[in-house]
Design a protein around this motif. Structure first.
Motif, PDB file in Angstrom:
ATOM      1  N   ILE A  77       0.859  -1.189   0.000  1.00  0.00           N
ATOM      2  CA  ILE A  77       0.000   0.000   0.000  1.00  0.00           C
ATOM      3  C   ILE A  77       0.892   1.235   0.000  1.00  0.00           C
ATOM      4  CG2 ILE A  77      -1.737   1.283   1.318  1.00  0.00           C
ATOM      5  CD1 ILE A  77      -2.640  -1.480   2.454  1.00  0.00           C
ATOM      6  N   GLY A  78       0.693   2.099  -0.978  1.00  0.00           N
ATOM      7  CA  GLY A  78       1.551   3.274  -1.110  1.00  0.00           C
ATOM      8  C   GLY A  78       2.700   3.068  -2.073  1.00  0.00           C
ATOM      9  N   GLY A  79       2.814   1.854  -2.637  1.00  0.00           N
ATOM     10  CA  GLY A  79       3.805   1.625  -3.691  1.00  0.00           C
ATOM     11  C   GLY A  79       5.125   1.048  -3.211  1.00  0.00           C
ATOM     12  N   TYR A  80       5.890   0.533  -4.159  1.00  0.00           N
ATOM     13  CA  TYR A  80       7.186  -0.082  -3.844  1.00  0.00           C
ATOM     14  C   TYR A  80       8.252   0.939  -3.481  1.00  0.00           C
ATOM     15  CZ  TYR A  80       5.577  -4.655  -5.434  1.00  0.00           C
ATOM     16  OH  TYR A  80       4.911  -5.839  -5.561  1.00  0.00           O
ATOM     17  N   THR A  81       8.150   2.145  -4.011  1.00  0.00           N
ATOM     18  CA  THR A  81       9.154   3.158  -3.681  1.00  0.00           C
ATOM     19  C   THR A  81       9.211   3.411  -2.180  1.00  0.00           C
ATOM     20  OG1 THR A  81       8.775   4.204  -5.830  1.00  0.00           O
ATOM     21  CG2 THR A  81       9.961   5.492  -4.193  1.00  0.00           C
ATOM     22  N   LYS A  82       8.061   3.301  -1.546  1.00  0.00           N
ATOM     23  CA  LYS A  82       7.983   3.488  -0.096  1.00  0.00           C
ATOM     24  C   LYS A  82       8.872   2.472   0.625  1.00  0.00           C
ATOM     25  CE  LYS A  82       4.567   3.232   3.671  1.00  0.00           C
ATOM     26  NZ  LYS A  82       3.141   2.983   3.971  1.00  0.00           N
ATOM     27  N   ILE A  83       8.922   1.243   0.119  1.00  0.00           N
ATOM     28  CA  ILE A  83       9.770   0.209   0.736  1.00  0.00           C
ATOM     29  C   ILE A  83      11.236   0.600   0.634  1.00  0.00           C
ATOM     30  CG2 ILE A  83      10.593  -2.180   0.471  1.00  0.00           C
ATOM     31  CD1 ILE A  83       7.729  -2.941  -0.319  1.00  0.00           C
ATOM     32  N   ILE A  84      11.637   1.043  -0.557  1.00  0.00           N
ATOM     33  CA  ILE A  84      13.036   1.436  -0.757  1.00  0.00           C
ATOM     34  C   ILE A  84      13.392   2.621   0.140  1.00  0.00           C
ATOM     35  CG2 ILE A  84      14.750   2.190  -2.444  1.00  0.00           C
ATOM     36  CD1 ILE A  84      13.798  -0.699  -2.845  1.00  0.00           C
ATOM     37  N   GLU A  85      12.480   3.581   0.237  1.00  0.00           N
ATOM     38  CA  GLU A  85      12.724   4.733   1.116  1.00  0.00           C
ATOM     39  C   GLU A  85      12.940   4.286   2.554  1.00  0.00           C
ATOM     40  OE1 GLU A  85      10.075   8.072  -1.349  1.00  0.00           O
ATOM     41  OE2 GLU A  85       9.227   7.042   0.400  1.00  0.00           O
ATOM     42  N   GLN A  86      12.127   3.323   3.012  1.00  0.00           N
ATOM     43  CA  GLN A  86      12.270   2.822   4.370  1.00  0.00           C
ATOM     44  C   GLN A  86      13.592   2.080   4.553  1.00  0.00           C
ATOM     45  OE1 GLN A  86      10.113   3.162   7.126  1.00  0.00           O
ATOM     46  NE2 GLN A  86       9.218   4.740   5.814  1.00  0.00           N
ATOM     47  N   LEU A  87      13.966   1.281   3.556  1.00  0.00           N
ATOM     48  CA  LEU A  87      15.226   0.540   3.643  1.00  0.00           C
ATOM     49  C   LEU A  87      16.431   1.471   3.751  1.00  0.00           C
ATOM     50  CD1 LEU A  87      14.541  -2.243   0.990  1.00  0.00           C
ATOM     51  CD2 LEU A  87      15.125  -2.681   3.385  1.00  0.00           C
ATOM     52  N   LEU A  88      16.349   2.607   3.066  1.00  0.00           N
ATOM     53  CA  LEU A  88      17.495   3.517   2.996  1.00  0.00           C
ATOM     54  C   LEU A  88      17.428   4.657   4.022  1.00  0.00           C
ATOM     55  CD1 LEU A  88      17.894   3.744  -0.903  1.00  0.00           C
ATOM     56  CD2 LEU A  88      19.096   2.234   0.703  1.00  0.00           C
ATOM     57  N   SER A  89      16.426   4.612   4.909  1.00  0.00           N
ATOM     58  CA  SER A  89      16.264   5.713   5.875  1.00  0.00           C
ATOM     59  C   SER A  89      17.071   5.446   7.137  1.00  0.00           C
ATOM     60  CB  SER A  89      14.786   5.902   6.220  1.00  0.00           C
ATOM     61  OG  SER A  89      14.282   4.745   6.855  1.00  0.00           O
ATOM     62  N   ASN A  90      18.371   5.588   6.997  1.00  0.00           N
ATOM     63  CA  ASN A  90      19.292   5.434   8.123  1.00  0.00           C
ATOM     64  C   ASN A  90      20.335   6.532   7.996  1.00  0.00           C
ATOM     65  OD1 ASN A  90      21.687   4.483   9.658  1.00  0.00           O
ATOM     66  ND2 ASN A  90      20.535   2.579   9.901  1.00  0.00           N
ATOM     67  N   ASP A  91      20.684   7.151   9.118  1.00  0.00           N
ATOM     68  CA  ASP A  91      21.652   8.254   9.091  1.00  0.00           C
ATOM     69  C   ASP A  91      23.011   7.825   8.557  1.00  0.00           C
ATOM     70  OD1 ASP A  91      19.754   9.975  10.057  1.00  0.00           O
ATOM     71  OD2 ASP A  91      20.413   9.834  12.160  1.00  0.00           O
ATOM     72  N   LEU A  92      23.301   6.523   8.589  1.00  0.00           N
ATOM     73  CA  LEU A  92      24.582   6.035   8.081  1.00  0.00           C
ATOM     74  C   LEU A  92      24.572   5.816   6.568  1.00  0.00           C
ATOM     75  CD1 LEU A  92      25.523   3.446  10.863  1.00  0.00           C
ATOM     76  CD2 LEU A  92      26.520   5.713  10.483  1.00  0.00           C
ATOM     77  N   ILE A  93      23.397   6.004   5.938  1.00  0.00           N
ATOM     78  CA  ILE A  93      23.273   5.791   4.491  1.00  0.00           C
ATOM     79  C   ILE A  93      23.131   7.126   3.777  1.00  0.00           C
ATOM     80  CG2 ILE A  93      21.898   4.746   2.638  1.00  0.00           C
ATOM     81  CD1 ILE A  93      20.987   2.616   4.637  1.00  0.00           C
ATOM     82  N   THR A  94      23.981   7.353   2.781  1.00  0.00           N
ATOM     83  CA  THR A  94      23.894   8.530   1.905  1.00  0.00           C
ATOM     84  C   THR A  94      23.475   8.056   0.517  1.00  0.00           C
ATOM     85  OG1 THR A  94      25.665   9.644   3.125  1.00  0.00           O
ATOM     86  CG2 THR A  94      25.162  10.470   0.909  1.00  0.00           C
ATOM     87  N   VAL A  95      22.455   8.674  -0.024  1.00  0.00           N
ATOM     88  CA  VAL A  95      21.943   8.282  -1.343  1.00  0.00           C
ATOM     89  C   VAL A  95      22.191   9.403  -2.343  1.00  0.00           C
ATOM     90  CG1 VAL A  95      19.912   7.571  -2.666  1.00  0.00           C
ATOM     91  CG2 VAL A  95      20.146   6.864  -0.275  1.00  0.00           C
ATOM     92  N   LYS A  96      22.763   9.051  -3.499  1.00  0.00           N
ATOM     93  CA  LYS A  96      23.025  10.028  -4.550  1.00  0.00           C
ATOM     94  C   LYS A  96      22.433   9.508  -5.862  1.00  0.00           C
ATOM     95  CE  LYS A  96      27.446  11.424  -2.464  1.00  0.00           C
ATOM     96  NZ  LYS A  96      28.916  11.515  -2.671  1.00  0.00           N
ATOM     97  N   THR A  97      21.486  10.245  -6.411  1.00  0.00           N
ATOM     98  CA  THR A  97      20.912   9.879  -7.708  1.00  0.00           C
ATOM     99  C   THR A  97      21.628  10.632  -8.828  1.00  0.00           C
ATOM    100  OG1 THR A  97      19.204  11.572  -7.399  1.00  0.00           O
ATOM    101  CG2 THR A  97      18.642   9.318  -6.745  1.00  0.00           C
ATOM    102  N   ASN A  98      21.321  10.228 -10.070  1.00  0.00           N
ATOM    103  CA  ASN A  98      21.959  10.829 -11.259  1.00  0.00           C
ATOM    104  C   ASN A  98      23.487  10.704 -11.228  1.00  0.00           C
ATOM    105  OD1 ASN A  98      19.509  11.888 -12.569  1.00  0.00           O
ATOM    106  ND2 ASN A  98      19.423  13.266 -10.801  1.00  0.00           N
ATOM    107  N   VAL A  99      23.975   9.596 -10.681  1.00  0.00           N
ATOM    108  CA  VAL A  99      25.416   9.345 -10.623  1.00  0.00           C
ATOM    109  C   VAL A  99      25.709   8.060 -11.386  1.00  0.00           C
ATOM    110  CG1 VAL A  99      27.406   8.870  -9.159  1.00  0.00           C
ATOM    111  CG2 VAL A  99      25.666  10.504  -8.396  1.00  0.00           C
ATOM    112  N   ASP A 100      26.538   8.170 -12.412  1.00  0.00           N
ATOM    113  CA  ASP A 100      26.913   7.014 -13.225  1.00  0.00           C
ATOM    114  C   ASP A 100      28.230   6.454 -12.705  1.00  0.00           C
ATOM    115  OD1 ASP A 100      27.690   5.164 -15.145  1.00  0.00           O
ATOM    116  OD2 ASP A 100      27.058   6.393 -16.843  1.00  0.00           O
ATOM    117  N   TYR A 101      28.193   5.229 -12.219  1.00  0.00           N
ATOM    118  CA  TYR A 101      29.392   4.583 -11.670  1.00  0.00           C
ATOM    119  C   TYR A 101      30.551   4.643 -12.653  1.00  0.00           C
ATOM    120  CZ  TYR A 101      32.551   0.788 -10.404  1.00  0.00           C
ATOM    121  OH  TYR A 101      33.677   0.055 -10.111  1.00  0.00           O
TER     122      TYR A 101
END
Length: 372
Positions: A192-216
């Motif tokens: 409920i609320g979509g799969y993106t919500k799951i990913i947001e919850q998984l990555l919601s930790n102060d020790l995790i930094t997320v950067k989009t638009n970055v090509d390895y």
């Protein structure tokens, strides 16, 4: 200092990042797309959670995996019951008594089994099935094969069914009950609320930094020479610049439209199984959540299979002998040259994972990495 660099914010990468952070590690997650979530990314349009990269229905036989994913979202009770449209004729999937009744007028399981056996005898199959066509006919006979398997499968894989290996369809679900539930798995639903919500919850930790638009690959040398351990969820052959050869993939193209109607097709997924229709299915997203969203609008997506070329998004590994051997060589190369890199997910491990299998694979890597 970052302990782990996770390349890709899909389910495998996000589960690993979450678990690594729980163990006190600093994690940086980079994503080449403008959003997190990989191919399970959902976006709200007209109050409807739209599966932007194809339909995703979570299902599993494993209670521990079901309990794990439910920590990050509440799931509804959606049951996957797709239908097939063959030149305007509608059939239930998976193949069951509703399908057989529509095809032949049979009513009892014995009548359906007799009809299939009669058709198989008339087709004169000899010995072990040599290809997908023979395998399908050996399971459900030529009528079901011609209408509901052949065209869809050949569009999906871009090859003749006689050139495809038999094992692709070995586990074709065939039921002699009036049951349209596609999966046998006891745990099934849509968050409920979509799969993106799951990913947001998984990555919601102060020790995790997320950067989009970055090509390895634009910073590959920098990453490889750092002291950070890398978890790579992209294509393993691309990681090594295809030096042994290119693995094969199938790609998809999606056309998503907002329509001025409350109900376009009456079902979340309709497969188009004839060869003449260029797309394989139409997804109507509001039915995943029982009509939730704008009552005057609906959102549909046409899904077109396509040949993968470099630069396209890869969706399906092509599981044949040549690719399995090539992947084996890449895993040996990774052990020799990049012991500090963990390869994971559908592309990194070159396997057709369902979502529950992806979580299980990520948790296995976590146990191996942290000695648990």
């Amino acid at each position: 200092m970052t302990n782990y660099l996770v390349v890709g914010s899909g389910l495998f990468g996000s589960v690993f990042a979450h678990e690594a952070a729980l163990r006190g590690n600093k994690v940086t997650v980079i994503e080449k797309r403008s959003h997190i979530g990989g191919n399970i990314y959902t976006k709200e349009i007209e109050g409807i959670q739209v599966h932007m990269y194809g339909a995703h229905i979570f299902h599993t036989k494993m209670k521990d995996i079901w309990d794990y994913i439910n920590k990050f979202a509440e799931f509804n009770h959606y049951v996957n019951s797709p239908i097939a449209n063959y030149q305007g004729e509608i059939y239930n999937l998976p193949f069951n008594m509703n399908t057989f009744n529509k095809l032949w007028g049979v009513i009892t399981p014995d009548q359906a089994k007799q009809k299939i056996e009669e058709q198989k005898r008339n087709f004169h199959l000899n010995g072990k099935p040599k290809n997908l066509e023979e395998q399908a006919i050996s399971l459900i006979g030529p009528d079901v094969y011609q209408k509901l398997v052949k065209g869809y499968t050949e569009k999906q894989w871009g090859q003749s069914a006689t050139d495809l290996p038999s094992f692709i369809i070995r586990r074709l679900p065939v039921r002699f009950t009036y049951d349209n539930n596609y999966f046998n798995d006891p745990y099934q639903g849509i968050p409920i609320g979509g799969y993106t919500k799951i990913i947001e919850q998984l990555l919601s930790n102060d020790l995790i930094t997320v950067k989009t638009n970055v090509d390895y690959f634009q910073h590959k040398d920098e990453y490889l020479t750092s002291n950070t351990k890398i978890v790579f969820t992209g294509m393993i052959d691309q990681f090594f610049d295809y030096k042994i050869g290119a693995l094969e993939y199938r790609s998809l193209r999606f056309e998503t439209k907002i329509l001025d109607t409350d109900n376009y097709q009456g079902n979340a997924v309709v497969n188009y199984t004839d060869a003449d229709t260029p797309f394989t299915r139409i997804i109507e997203h509001k039915h995943f959540e029982f009509g939730k969203g704008n009552k005057d609008k609906t959102v549909i997506t046409h899904e077109y299979p396509k040949t993968w070329h470099r630069g396209d998004d890869p969706y399906y590994p092509v599981n044949n002998q040549r690719n399995r051997e090539l992947y084996r060589q890449y895993t040996e190369l990774s052990k020799e040259q990049t012991p500090n890199v963990i390869f994971g997910g559908r592309l990194g491990q070159y396997r057709y994972y369902n979502m529950d299998q992806t979580i299980m694979a990520a948790l296995k890597v976590v146990r191996q990495e942290f000695g648990e």
